[in-house]
Write a protein that holds these residues in place. Structure first.
Motif, PDB file in Angstrom:
ATOM      1  N   ARG A 103       0.824  -1.211   0.000  1.00 16.91           N
ATOM      2  CA  ARG A 103       0.000   0.000   0.000  1.00 16.91           C
ATOM      3  C   ARG A 103       0.863   1.268   0.000  1.00 16.91           C
ATOM      4  NH1 ARG A 103      -4.658  -1.977   4.238  1.00 16.91           N
ATOM      5  NH2 ARG A 103      -5.875  -3.195   2.728  1.00 16.91           N
ATOM      6  N   GLY A 104       1.949   1.246   0.730  1.00 18.09           N
ATOM      7  CA  GLY A 104       2.886   2.382   0.756  1.00 18.09           C
ATOM      8  C   GLY A 104       3.493   2.636  -0.618  1.00 18.09           C
ATOM      9  N   PHE A 105       3.872   1.527  -1.251  1.00 22.91           N
ATOM     10  CA  PHE A 105       4.454   1.636  -2.597  1.00 22.91           C
ATOM     11  C   PHE A 105       3.434   2.211  -3.595  1.00 22.91           C
ATOM     12  CE2 PHE A 105       4.860  -0.498  -6.766  1.00 22.91           C
ATOM     13  CZ  PHE A 105       6.048   0.075  -7.195  1.00 22.91           C
ATOM     14  N   GLN A 106       2.191   1.708  -3.537  1.00 21.17           N
ATOM     15  CA  GLN A 106       1.126   2.156  -4.444  1.00 21.17           C
ATOM     16  C   GLN A 106       0.810   3.648  -4.242  1.00 21.17           C
ATOM     17  OE1 GLN A 106       0.745   0.163  -7.037  1.00 21.17           O
ATOM     18  NE2 GLN A 106      -1.475  -0.076  -6.856  1.00 21.17           N
ATOM     19  N   GLN A 107       0.756   4.042  -2.958  1.00 23.10           N
ATOM     20  CA  GLN A 107       0.418   5.431  -2.638  1.00 23.10           C
ATOM     21  C   GLN A 107       1.510   6.408  -3.114  1.00 23.10           C
ATOM     22  OE1 GLN A 107      -2.611   6.074  -1.478  1.00 23.10           O
ATOM     23  NE2 GLN A 107      -2.181   8.261  -1.745  1.00 23.10           N
ATOM     24  N   SER A 108       2.763   6.015  -2.898  1.00 28.09           N
ATOM     25  CA  SER A 108       3.880   6.876  -3.337  1.00 28.09           C
ATOM     26  C   SER A 108       3.905   6.997  -4.861  1.00 28.09           C
ATOM     27  CB  SER A 108       5.217   6.320  -2.842  1.00 28.09           C
ATOM     28  OG  SER A 108       5.479   5.070  -3.445  1.00 28.09           O
ATOM     29  N   LYS A 109       3.583   5.880  -5.525  1.00 25.28           N
ATOM     30  CA  LYS A 109       3.531   5.875  -6.991  1.00 25.28           C
ATOM     31  C   LYS A 109       2.417   6.796  -7.497  1.00 25.28           C
ATOM     32  CE  LYS A 109       3.916   2.494 -10.739  1.00 25.28           C
ATOM     33  NZ  LYS A 109       3.740   1.084 -11.111  1.00 25.28           N
ATOM     34  N   LYS A 110       1.246   6.744  -6.836  1.00 21.09           N
ATOM     35  CA  LYS A 110       0.101   7.569  -7.205  1.00 21.09           C
ATOM     36  C   LYS A 110       0.406   9.058  -6.986  1.00 21.09           C
ATOM     37  CE  LYS A 110      -4.850   8.111  -6.250  1.00 21.09           C
ATOM     38  NZ  LYS A 110      -5.939   7.789  -5.317  1.00 21.09           N
ATOM     39  N   ALA A 111       1.032   9.366  -5.840  1.00 26.97           N
ATOM     40  CA  ALA A 111       1.384  10.763  -5.521  1.00 26.97           C
ATOM     41  C   ALA A 111       2.375  11.333  -6.544  1.00 26.97           C
ATOM     42  CB  ALA A 111       1.987  10.844  -4.124  1.00 26.97           C
ATOM     43  N   LYS A 112       3.323  10.495  -6.951  1.00 25.66           N
ATOM     44  CA  LYS A 112       4.326  10.909  -7.933  1.00 25.66           C
ATOM     45  C   LYS A 112       3.669  11.192  -9.291  1.00 25.66           C
ATOM     46  CE  LYS A 112       8.794   9.513  -9.834  1.00 25.66           C
ATOM     47  NZ  LYS A 112       9.759   8.409 -10.010  1.00 25.66           N
TER      48      LYS A 112
END
Length: 836
Positions: free
Chosen positions: A219-228
């Protein structure tokens, strides 16, 4: 865009040109005194003409109708010439080569990019085959003589066998060492995994905790990817970052290139068809309408004989062939108008006889002086007036043809935009009539003689004797003219062909191959604060794009078009002065590339030891300029131009004789005429080493080429990195590079980028993006152009004639006043000497 779209674009541009011509004709008549208003008026006209020029160039390049293209070309050359005239007016008014239009561009709602002057594509397109053939010959001569610039063979050093074996052994052992290291690493990793598996196997794993940990990381990886991704979208939306696939060539561009290629083919085909039709239609008219035209002309002239006889009592004198024959009398006139002209001429002759009898007394000298003083006072009161234009007449002619022929023409039948046969018939009828008229004139002259012999035998003899006397006088005049024409410069190579002279110059290294560089490759940014700085009495340094624009106006446009070069303000010589690495030589090569010009190198270092002695120098210059005239356009480049005008020749350069051309250059410039499309371009890094007066006398236009400012450096870093296969990511701060590289030139930036972006580094970019530190470390080994050096160029330019005039104008003085003061001082000294 289809043909209809380009036709519509032409009609709109033509309407804009017509309204601009009307405005300009009104403004030319009005005198003005406010200098700011005058400059704004000239600048507005200049900007509007540039917009029209851009549109017309695009239209001329795309329209396929051959008869339309002839008219558009005529108007295009007229607009081009008018732009050069307005530029000359602005230079004379502001006494500077660089002008800034920031405030006007805001008022007209235009971007600075829209002020960029395009280089017409027809400069190269129309003589592409000639240029290719010339390049082949040049490459062949260079290959035969061993000076081939294209194939640079690097020297191969021979090494002994033992040393070669040692090099191979070192490379092989290194390869084996790398393979062994990789093998040992794999063994270590296998053992490590086995140990870890044993440890984990002993512990009882909690599946819930493990799943929770996996979810947390995912979830952390997905969220950081989305924010980027959202941040990138926002930056693209704000215009801070380019959109994806921005640098890749899109399918529409590829399709557009295909369409332009096809359009060029259609243009060529239609042009060939049109040329063929000119011949065939004329031949057809000669057969069908030729006899009728001849008969009508004879009847018309006979009627004239009879009318003259009836009105004046004598037969008329037939106009001579030099005067135009019977065309003078009957050009667009009805028989009634011809009779009226005869009566008017008779009345004029009678009044002239009466006037000759009454002679007027000559006016007194005092009255003349009064009239002169009045005239001077009037000129002073009237103020500034725009100088008459050579190109306005051609533009007005073109716009009149457009109004009469093309504006409301129905072309629904001509979908493929081929030639119009009816228009050709109209043109050829006039040509045919003028040809037949020459033959008819000969017949009718004889007929008139016979009539005079039959009817006016008493008056025939004095007429004949008068004519013979007149004829003798004419012959005398002609002889005088021949004598004047005979005084020409001797052709030192009359017995040699141009091909042999061309080959000789190439072998001697005086005619060199120009590098394939476009003027658009001279990258930079516009000066956005020029007007603002001038309002605060600060002279801004010109930007790189200002320099590029001047080179286009003074170098490319006149050399590219013979019609423009012949009539526009003549620029025979150009000096590019600036520090090392700012792109002076590149600009010289770009002029040649854009116009297809030959490049002659008369630099002091290049001509050293060639054609020795005074007679040798004369021969060299004769050959160079003979070939340059024959194969024009031509550029004569003099590198390190200050050496020709050294104040003091350094001891190390005395053998080279750098001042060989000093006395010859002014003479050469005098011999260059408007028909000679030859431009002398000098480049210099140290203009302050030269004698100022003779240096400035030779170089008509002086352009200071500055080091790049922050905006230009930002564009340069970005463009040059991308051109050398570099990828710009967030890891590379281009603004940081632009800030740190203050004082470094374009040459430094190119050198640094080539050093960093090796083939190996380009391959590594995917996993290791470029950073600013890599480029900065390469920059540290180079020495920049310091502020003091740039200031020395400014100080030197202030001493040039244009610089002095500018300084006087800013301080409120005038160049003419200074001259008057000098004259007064001289007169005072003379009177004092006389008294003594």
């Amino acid at each position: 865009m289809s043909n209809t779209m380009y036709n519509k674009m032409w009609h709109q541009t033509q309407e804009a040109l017509n309204s601009l011509l009307d405005k300009e004709s009104q403004k030319m008549m009005e005198p003005h005194q406010n200098q700011v208003f005058i400059f704004q008026m000239l600048a507005t006209f200049y900007i509007k003409y540039v917009q029209i020029f851009r549109n017309l160039e695009n239209v001329y390049n795309q329209i396929v109708h051959p008869q339309k293209r002839i008219l558009i070309r005529k108007i295009l050359d007229g607009v081009m010439g008018r732009i050069l005239e307005l530029k000359n007016e602005m230079v004379e008014l502001e006494l500077t080569e660089f002008h800034y239009f920031d405030d006007l561009l805001q008022d007209l709602k235009l971007a600075p990019q829209q002020l960029d002057i395009p280089i017409p594509k027809y400069f190269l397109k129309e003589k592409l085959e000639v240029i290719k053939e010339r390049e082949k010959i040049l490459a062949q001569i260079l290959a035969n003589t061993g000076f081939d610039a294209t194939d640079k063979k690097y020297p191969v050093r021979a090494i002994p066998l033992e040393e070669a074996i040692k090099v191979i052994q070192v490379a092989e052992r290194a390869r084996q060492g790398r393979l062994r290291a990789m093998f040992m690493k794999q063994i270590f990793l296998q053992e490590y995994r086995a140990r870890q598996a044993k440890i984990l196997g002993e512990k009882i794993a909690d599946t819930g905790a493990a799943a929770l940990r996996i979810q947390k990381v995912w979830r952390g990886f997905q969220q950081s990817k989305k924010a980027k991704r959202e941040r990138e979208e926002e930056m693209i939306f704000l215009g801070m970052n380019p959109p994806p696939l921005f640098n890749e060539v899109s399918a529409t561009i590829i399709e557009a290139e295909k369409v332009t290629y096809m359009r060029d083919k259609v243009q060529m085909k239609h042009e060939e068809d049109y040329r063929g039709a000119l011949v065939t239609i004329k031949d057809d008219l000669k057969l069908t309408e030729g006899p009728d035209i001849k008969e009508n002309l004879q009847d018309q002239i006979r009627r004239w004989f009879i009318e003259c006889r009836n009105l004046t009592g004598t037969f008329p004198d037939y106009p001579r062939e030099e005067e135009g024959g019977s065309a003078i009398i009957f050009s667009n006139k009805t028989p009634q108008q011809v009779i009226e002209d005869i009566i008017a001429n008779q009345e004029e002759e009678e009044t002239n006889k009466k006037k000759k009898q009454k002679k007027k007394p000559k006016p007194a000298k005092k009255e003349k002086e009064k009239n002169e003083t009045k005239g001077k006072n009037k000129e002073e009161d009237e103020g500034w007036k725009m100088s008459p234009s050579v190109f306005l007449h051609t533009m007005e002619e073109g716009s009149n043809v457009y109004k009469d022929v093309w504006k409301n023409k129905d072309e629904s039948w001509n979908f493929y935009q081929d030639y119009d046969p009816e228009m050709i018939k109209e043109e050829k009828r006039k040509e045919l009539e003028s040809e037949i008229r020459v033959q008819v004139d000969e017949l009718m002259r004889q007929e008139l003689k016979n009539l005079k012999l039959a009817v006016d035998r008493e008056k025939e003899l004095p007429v004949k004797t008068g004519r013979k006397r007149g004829g003798k006088k004419k012959n005398k005049r002609k002889k005088g003219k021949k004598g004047k024409m005979g005084k020409k410069d001797k052709d030192l190579t009359a017995d040699r062909t141009i091909e042999s002279l061309y080959k000789e110059l190439v072998e001697e290294g005086l005619l060199i191959q120009a590098l394939k560089v476009n003027l658009s490759d001279y990258i930079g940014e516009y000066s956005y604060l020029g007007t603002t700085l001038r309002q605060v009495s600060i002279e801004p340094m010109p930007s790189l794009l200002d320099v590029r624009q001047l080179v286009t106006l003074y170098g490319v446009l006149p050399l590219g078009s013979a019609a423009v070069h012949k009539k526009a303000p003549l620029v025979k010589s150009l000096l590019l002065a600036g520090p090392s690495g700012v792109g002076k030589k590149m600009l010289v090569h770009a002029i040649c590339t854009e116009t297809g010009a030959n490049l002659f190198n008369l630099s002091a270092t290049n001509i050293a030891g060639k054609y020795p002695g005074n007679s040798g120098l004369q021969m060299m210059l004769h050959v160079v300029f003979k070939v340059a005239r024959q194969l024009q356009p031509s550029v004569v480049w003099i590198g390190d131009a200050e050496k020709t005008f050294y104040k003091k020749v350094p001891n190390s350069e005395r053998e080279m004789e750098p001042k060989r051309l000093k006395k010859q250059l002014p003479k050469i410039l005098k011999l260059l005429k408007p028909d000679d499309r030859i431009l002398i371009v000098g480049t210099t890094q140290r203009p302050f080493d030269a004698e100022l007066q003779p240096f400035c006398r030779v170089y008509q236009k002086i352009i200071l080429v500055p080091r790049p400012d922050y905006a230009s450096r930002f564009v340069l870093w970005k463009q040059i990195i991308q051109r050398n296969k570099g990828v710009i990511t967030d890891a590379l701060s281009v603004s940081c590079l632009a800030k740190i590289s203050d004082g470094f030139t374009q040459g430094h930036i190119v050198q640094v980028v080539k050093e960093v972006l090796t083939e190996r580094r380009i391959r590594q970019q995917a996993r290791k993006p470029l950073t600013a530190v890599e480029f900065i470390t390469a920059l540290t080994s180079m020495s920049p152009v310091y502020q003091e050096e740039e200031e020395s160029f400014k100080v030197w330019y202030a001493k040039t004639p244009m610089g002095r005039k500018r300084a006087l104008a800013l301080t409120g003085g005038n160049a003419e006043n200074e001259k008057d003061k000098g004259k007064k001082k001289g007169n005072k000294r003379e009177t004092e000497k006389k008294k003594k």
